[in-house]
Scaffold this motif. Structure first.
Motif, PDB file in Angstrom:
ATOM      1  N   SER A  72       0.850  -1.264   0.048  1.00 37.49           N
ATOM      2  CA  SER A  72      -0.085   0.070   0.059  1.00 37.49           C
ATOM      3  C   SER A  72       0.879   1.230  -0.033  1.00 37.49           C
ATOM      4  CB  SER A  72      -0.945   0.159   1.235  1.00 37.49           C
ATOM      5  OG  SER A  72      -0.253   0.264   2.289  1.00 37.49           O
ATOM      6  N   VAL A  73       0.169   2.419   0.056  1.00 45.40           N
ATOM      7  CA  VAL A  73       1.006   3.745   0.049  1.00 45.40           C
ATOM      8  C   VAL A  73       1.825   3.886   1.333  1.00 45.40           C
ATOM      9  CG1 VAL A  73       1.239   6.246   0.136  1.00 45.40           C
ATOM     10  CG2 VAL A  73      -0.508   4.785  -1.493  1.00 45.40           C
ATOM     11  N   TRP A  74       1.115   3.154   2.418  1.00 45.45           N
ATOM     12  CA  TRP A  74       1.728   3.246   3.677  1.00 45.45           C
ATOM     13  C   TRP A  74       2.753   1.830   3.937  1.00 45.45           C
ATOM     14  CZ3 TRP A  74       1.471   7.730   6.127  1.00 45.45           C
ATOM     15  CH2 TRP A  74       0.225   8.645   6.056  1.00 45.45           C
ATOM     16  N   GLN A  75       2.287   0.867   3.496  1.00 43.67           N
ATOM     17  CA  GLN A  75       3.361  -0.217   3.835  1.00 43.67           C
ATOM     18  C   GLN A  75       4.090  -0.388   2.634  1.00 43.67           C
ATOM     19  OE1 GLN A  75       1.138  -3.858   4.315  1.00 43.67           O
ATOM     20  NE2 GLN A  75       2.721  -4.774   5.931  1.00 43.67           N
ATOM     21  N   ARG A  76       5.321   0.027   2.935  1.00 43.33           N
ATOM     22  CA  ARG A  76       6.210   0.042   1.723  1.00 43.33           C
ATOM     23  C   ARG A  76       7.591  -0.943   1.713  1.00 43.33           C
ATOM     24  NH1 ARG A  76       5.308   5.488   2.681  1.00 43.33           N
ATOM     25  NH2 ARG A  76       7.272   5.848   3.374  1.00 43.33           N
ATOM     26  N   SER A  77       7.402  -2.126   2.791  1.00 43.24           N
ATOM     27  CA  SER A  77       8.561  -2.970   2.985  1.00 43.24           C
ATOM     28  C   SER A  77       8.557  -3.928   1.552  1.00 43.24           C
ATOM     29  CB  SER A  77       8.327  -3.902   4.113  1.00 43.24           C
ATOM     30  OG  SER A  77       7.001  -4.484   3.862  1.00 43.24           O
ATOM     31  N   LEU A  78       9.687  -4.459   1.178  1.00 40.88           N
ATOM     32  CA  LEU A  78       9.565  -5.368   0.153  1.00 40.88           C
ATOM     33  C   LEU A  78      10.167  -6.742   0.369  1.00 40.88           C
ATOM     34  CD1 LEU A  78      10.890  -2.859  -2.609  1.00 40.88           C
ATOM     35  CD2 LEU A  78       8.612  -3.483  -2.143  1.00 40.88           C
ATOM     36  N   TYR A  79      10.374  -7.019   1.757  1.00 38.40           N
ATOM     37  CA  TYR A  79      10.794  -8.418   1.694  1.00 38.40           C
ATOM     38  C   TYR A  79       9.701  -9.015   2.485  1.00 38.40           C
ATOM     39  CZ  TYR A  79      15.562  -7.717   0.700  1.00 38.40           C
ATOM     40  OH  TYR A  79      16.861  -7.606  -0.146  1.00 38.40           O
ATOM     41  N   ASN A  80       8.594  -9.154   1.941  1.00 40.96           N
ATOM     42  CA  ASN A  80       7.497  -9.746   2.335  1.00 40.96           C
ATOM     43  C   ASN A  80       6.911 -11.060   2.079  1.00 40.96           C
ATOM     44  OD1 ASN A  80       7.073  -7.102   3.078  1.00 40.96           O
ATOM     45  ND2 ASN A  80       6.136  -6.362   1.086  1.00 40.96           N
ATOM     46  N   VAL A  81       6.159 -11.614   3.005  1.00 42.01           N
ATOM     47  CA  VAL A  81       5.347 -12.849   2.960  1.00 42.01           C
ATOM     48  C   VAL A  81       4.018 -12.584   2.773  1.00 42.01           C
ATOM     49  CG1 VAL A  81       4.481 -15.011   4.053  1.00 42.01           C
ATOM     50  CG2 VAL A  81       6.836 -14.160   4.083  1.00 42.01           C
ATOM     51  N   ASP A  82       3.342 -12.850   1.318  1.00 39.87           N
ATOM     52  CA  ASP A  82       1.979 -12.637   1.053  1.00 39.87           C
ATOM     53  C   ASP A  82       0.902 -13.177   2.105  1.00 39.87           C
ATOM     54  OD1 ASP A  82       2.655 -11.396  -1.124  1.00 39.87           O
ATOM     55  OD2 ASP A  82       2.478 -12.874  -2.502  1.00 39.87           O
ATOM     56  N   GLY A  83      -0.183 -12.399   2.149  1.00 41.97           N
ATOM     57  CA  GLY A  83      -1.162 -12.786   2.951  1.00 41.97           C
ATOM     58  C   GLY A  83      -1.143 -12.571   4.662  1.00 41.97           C
ATOM     59  N   LEU A  84       0.090 -12.128   5.047  1.00 43.12           N
ATOM     60  CA  LEU A  84       0.067 -11.801   6.442  1.00 43.12           C
ATOM     61  C   LEU A  84      -0.935 -10.473   6.824  1.00 43.12           C
ATOM     62  CD1 LEU A  84       3.809 -12.191   7.122  1.00 43.12           C
ATOM     63  CD2 LEU A  84       2.088 -13.733   7.508  1.00 43.12           C
ATOM     64  N   LYS A  85      -1.355 -10.711   8.078  1.00 43.97           N
ATOM     65  CA  LYS A  85      -2.379  -9.689   8.471  1.00 43.97           C
ATOM     66  C   LYS A  85      -1.575  -8.312   8.546  1.00 43.97           C
ATOM     67  CE  LYS A  85      -5.352  -8.235  12.514  1.00 43.97           C
ATOM     68  NZ  LYS A  85      -5.860  -8.774  13.833  1.00 43.97           N
ATOM     69  N   ALA A  86      -2.267  -7.313   8.074  1.00 41.53           N
ATOM     70  CA  ALA A  86      -1.429  -5.928   7.811  1.00 41.53           C
ATOM     71  C   ALA A  86      -2.410  -4.835   8.786  1.00 41.53           C
ATOM     72  CB  ALA A  86      -1.290  -5.456   6.451  1.00 41.53           C
ATOM     73  N   GLN A  87      -1.757  -4.361   9.809  1.00 40.28           N
ATOM     74  CA  GLN A  87      -2.203  -3.297  10.552  1.00 40.28           C
ATOM     75  C   GLN A  87      -1.054  -2.403  11.153  1.00 40.28           C
ATOM     76  OE1 GLN A  87      -5.083  -5.488  12.789  1.00 40.28           O
ATOM     77  NE2 GLN A  87      -3.955  -5.088  14.632  1.00 40.28           N
ATOM     78  N   PRO A  88      -1.192  -1.021  11.140  1.00 40.01           N
ATOM     79  CA  PRO A  88      -0.061  -0.415  11.687  1.00 40.01           C
ATOM     80  C   PRO A  88       0.139  -0.719  13.477  1.00 40.01           C
ATOM     81  CG  PRO A  88      -1.970   1.067  11.466  1.00 40.01           C
ATOM     82  CD  PRO A  88      -2.200  -0.206  10.683  1.00 40.01           C
ATOM     83  N   TRP A  89      -0.772  -0.450  14.153  1.00 46.96           N
ATOM     84  CA  TRP A  89      -0.790  -0.932  15.610  1.00 46.96           C
ATOM     85  C   TRP A  89      -1.679  -2.041  15.983  1.00 46.96           C
ATOM     86  CZ3 TRP A  89       2.229   2.448  18.141  1.00 46.96           C
ATOM     87  CH2 TRP A  89       2.535   3.504  17.793  1.00 46.96           C
ATOM     88  N   TRP A  90      -0.956  -2.758  16.947  1.00 46.36           N
ATOM     89  CA  TRP A  90      -1.242  -4.125  17.491  1.00 46.36           C
ATOM     90  C   TRP A  90      -1.414  -4.055  19.069  1.00 46.36           C
ATOM     91  CZ3 TRP A  90      -1.034  -8.807  14.778  1.00 46.36           C
ATOM     92  CH2 TRP A  90      -0.950  -8.569  13.342  1.00 46.36           C
ATOM     93  N   THR A  91      -2.282  -4.768  19.468  1.00 47.05           N
ATOM     94  CA  THR A  91      -2.389  -4.879  20.851  1.00 47.05           C
ATOM     95  C   THR A  91      -1.646  -6.274  21.418  1.00 47.05           C
ATOM     96  OG1 THR A  91      -4.334  -6.165  20.853  1.00 47.05           O
ATOM     97  CG2 THR A  91      -4.730  -3.711  21.181  1.00 47.05           C
ATOM     98  N   PRO A  92      -1.262  -6.447  22.745  1.00 44.58           N
ATOM     99  CA  PRO A  92      -0.772  -7.598  23.018  1.00 44.58           C
ATOM    100  C   PRO A  92      -1.669  -8.828  22.637  1.00 44.58           C
ATOM    101  CG  PRO A  92      -0.348  -6.052  24.724  1.00 44.58           C
ATOM    102  CD  PRO A  92      -1.309  -5.531  23.735  1.00 44.58           C
ATOM    103  N   LYS A  93      -3.007  -8.792  22.865  1.00 43.51           N
ATOM    104  CA  LYS A  93      -3.626  -9.927  22.688  1.00 43.51           C
ATOM    105  C   LYS A  93      -3.804 -10.158  20.965  1.00 43.51           C
ATOM    106  CE  LYS A  93      -8.419 -11.186  23.289  1.00 43.51           C
ATOM    107  NZ  LYS A  93      -9.934 -10.696  23.887  1.00 43.51           N
TER     108      LYS A  93
END
Length: 685
Positions: A485-506
């Motif tokens: 996405s425009v925000w997520q610009r990493s290129l060493y990626n594994v497809d299909g992983l959950k993508a969100q900027p902030w996470w909770t411990p749970k």
């Protein structure tokens, strides 16, 4: 009951002899009429002699009058002559049963016959031209080079391809930073294809060769299919004809193919083609044996040696063997050094050799091979561009810069040279100077320019100059498939992983680790403060060129899943707490470290290299105001004794405007959706 009708019963039925009439006018069987109901012993002997004589005369007739075509019968049996000795015998049976390999002579004979069958006698097909190009295409989806480019393990196991190995010094200056060409944001991978490390050998010292005449002007340089190597930045070919101007397509159509055969090799072209046919059909073991036979027969033939190298290369893919690939690399060299090799064959052979050296991680050897190529073909700008990449891959930006300056002096519109030159300028922190080269190179659309790293660095340079058009280039990079996405610009990626900027411990599932960190935060803080003394030199400045201003120091305990033993001896309690959490200590794509940031520090917006990790920040010493972190469009602050978790593959930015230092503990963990196999096989970053 009537007897059953079957083939056995039918065979038992006797043919009745013709009936005759006796003297009383009554019909009786011929046999009964002759003997009163049976054969006598004398008559049995008579019939036996008659049949024997008939058999003898039949045999004489068959032989004398040539009633049976023995040559035709034997000719049919020759179809089963599997060992090539002219008859059908026990040895042929062994070959047909798979107990013995077929001789190379038979394989070549069959390949030649197959060519002959395909050419009707009445209207023969035109012979294969003298500038025959071997088809080196491969199934990219299955072979070790294809799943982007995977490495080959000497044990025969397919493993993911890693970025080329470099020395420790090179890695410090070149990897995991925006100014590097490998293992950093903006590398050319969008799907994860990496492998275990391969030791870097010493540079191959290539002997000087005599100058070779340039290919004719109308000879098109050979374009062999190139395996999709991850960071080996090979120019891409435009497959879509609609993307190319019509005049260029016409010009391309007029060009001739490379000439790989010398005058003598044209006389043995049929034999070469027959061996080549085996290789193109995927019979690589047979192709290797066929070319080995040709090399023994014609040891001075560069084309036979080149064919042998290609066959060994294909066999290496099938066997997943680095040893066999190394053998092919040696054979490529032998082919290039034989006398009477055509210029096109020398170019094709050495290019293949350099590609395979890079694939094995032998960057300095590949560099020597490319230097030799440029020495032989100094006017070929594509070779110079490849040489510049080879310098970048070993961390020699200065040499690469000189190469691209030479290319641009001769070909100022070369887009490939422009994006790489702009890349180098940006790594030198010449931000404003880098922008026009990166932008013009991307806009050129030249092969090799449509790569995520160049969209990344152009956007990053524009951001640092305060130019909002950066996001236009990020959007274009996203549309081209380089960014999630425009925000997520990493290129060493594994497809299909959950993508969100902030996470909770749970969300992460790592509740136990978070609780351990938060319960023991004071112990961790005290040990961190004990090693902050400037005289110890344990905290080192951030070296990734991410700061606009200020001071930012780090003290690393784990790097790429490896424990820093000396560092952990300085903070034993902290390291002891983490030992039982492999999601952190075994995270080969992350770090565990202390981070101290002094007042007046600003970290540019940036993204991490991979979506395979999450980053935990444990607050240790946090000023009451002035310290904040933004991830995408959400800004937050740290708290002492509390853990913040975010995905650093999304754009984030840091400010430290307090009156005192800020100290946090950074713990990277595997993305929770990665499988155990993925965690074991993904390469370090």
């Amino acid at each position: 009951m009537a007897p059953r009708k079957n083939f056995r019963n039918q065979a038992k039925k006797e043919v009745k002899p013709a009936a005759v009439v006796n003297k009383n006018g009554v019909k009786v069987e011929a046999s009964v009429a002759a003997s009163g109901g049976g054969f006598s012993g004398t008559k049995i002997f008579t019939w036996f002699m008659v049949l024997a004589l008939l058999g003898v005369w039949s045999s004489v007739a068959v032989v004398w009058f040539d009633l049976v075509d023995y040559d035709n019968v034997i000719g049919k049996l020759s179809a089963y002559d599997a060992d090539g000795d002219g008859d059908f015998d026990v040895e042929d049976a062994k070959v047909l049963l798979g107990l013995k390999e077929r001789p190379v002579s038979v394989l070549l004979r069959e390949a030649k016959e197959e060519y002959a069958v395909k050419e009707p006698a009445a209207v023969p097909l035109p012979p294969i031209s003298d500038d025959f190009i071997p088809d080196d295409s491969r199934d990219e989806a299955t072979h070790p080079y294809g799943d982007e480019n995977n490495a080959i393990d000497t044990k025969g196991e397919l493993v993911e391809k890693a970025q080329p190995q470099q020395t420790v010094e090179e890695s410090k200056q070149y990897n995991n930073q925006p100014g590097s060409y490998n293992n950093q944001p903006g590398s050319p991978e969008t799907k994860e294809t990496e492998a275990e490390s391969v030791p870097e050998p010493e540079a191959d010292v290539e002997p000087e060769v005599e100058s070779v005449p340039e290919p004719e002007a109308d000879v098109e340089p050979e374009v062999e299919s190139v395996p999709e190597l991850e960071a080996e930045f090979v120019p891409e070919l435009k497959e879509n004809a609609e993307d190319q101007p019509k005049d260029k397509l016409k010009e391309k159509a007029k060009k001739k193919k490379p000439k790989l055969l010398n005058k003598f090799e044209k006389t043995i072209k049929t034999e070469i083609d027959a061996a080549e046919k085996l290789r193109k059909k995927g019979k690589v073991e047979e192709a290797v044996r066929a070319f080995e036979t040709l090399v023994l027969q014609y040891p001075q033939s560069p084309r036979c040696r080149y064919g042998k190298a290609l066959a060994e290369d294909g066999l290496a893919e099938k066997m997943l063997s680095n040893d066999m690939l190394q053998k092919a690399i040696g054979t490529y060299k032998e082919a290039s050094e034989l006398p009477n090799a055509t210029p096109d064959l020398i170019k094709a052979t050495l290019k293949k050799r350099a590609e395979r050296q890079q694939f094995l991680g032998r960057m300095r050897g590949a560099l020597a091979t490319l230097e030799k190529l440029v020495q032989i073909f100094p006017e070929d700008m594509a070779l110079k561009n490849d040489l510049g990449v080879a310098h970048l891959l070993i961390g020699d930006n200065n040499s690469a810069k000189r190469v691209y300056e030479e290319v641009l002096a001769t070909a100022p519109s070369d887009g490939f040279a422009k994006v790489h030159y702009g890349f180098i300028l940006k790594s030198e922190n010449k931000i404003a100077e880098s922008i026009p080269f990166l932008r013009d190179g991307l806009e050129s659309g030249d092969p090799g320019t449509d790569d995520g790293r160049f969209y990344f660095h152009l956007g990053d340079a524009l951001q640092r100059m305060g130019d909002d058009s950066a996001y236009k280039w990020y959007e274009r990079g996203h549309q081209r498939g380089h960014f999630a996405s425009v925000w997520q610009r990493s290129l060493y990626n594994v497809d299909g992983l959950k993508a969100q900027p902030w996470w909770t411990p749970k969300d992460t599932g790592y509740m136990d680790l978070v609780k351990t960190l938060e319960r023991n935060w004071r112990i961790i803080r005290d040990e961190a403060q004990s090693v902050m003394d400037r005289t110890t030199g344990l905290f080192v400045p951030e070296e990734e060129n991410l700061r606009e201003k200020g001071e930012w120091g780090q003290f690393t305990l784990w790097q790429q899943g490896k424990k820093a033993g000396e560092s952990c001896r300085s903070v034993p309690k902290t390291c002891g707490l983490l030992e039982r959490y492999p999601e952190a200590t075994g995270c080969k794509r992350g770090q565990i470290k202390f981070s101290v940031m002094q007042p007046g520090t600003h970290v540019w917006p940036h993204t991490g290299p991979t979506n395979c990790r999450l980053r935990m920040h444990l607050g240790l010493v946090i000023p009451k105001t002035g310290c904040k972190i933004r991830c995408t469009n959400d800004t937050r602050a740290w708290e002492e004794g509390k853990v913040l978790i975010f995905d650093d593959s999304f754009e984030h930015e840091v400010w430290q405007d307090a009156d005192s230092y800020r100290l946090i503990f950074i713990v990277d963990v595997w993305h929770p959706e990665l499988t155990q196999y993925q965690r074991q096989t993904l390469s370090p970053i």
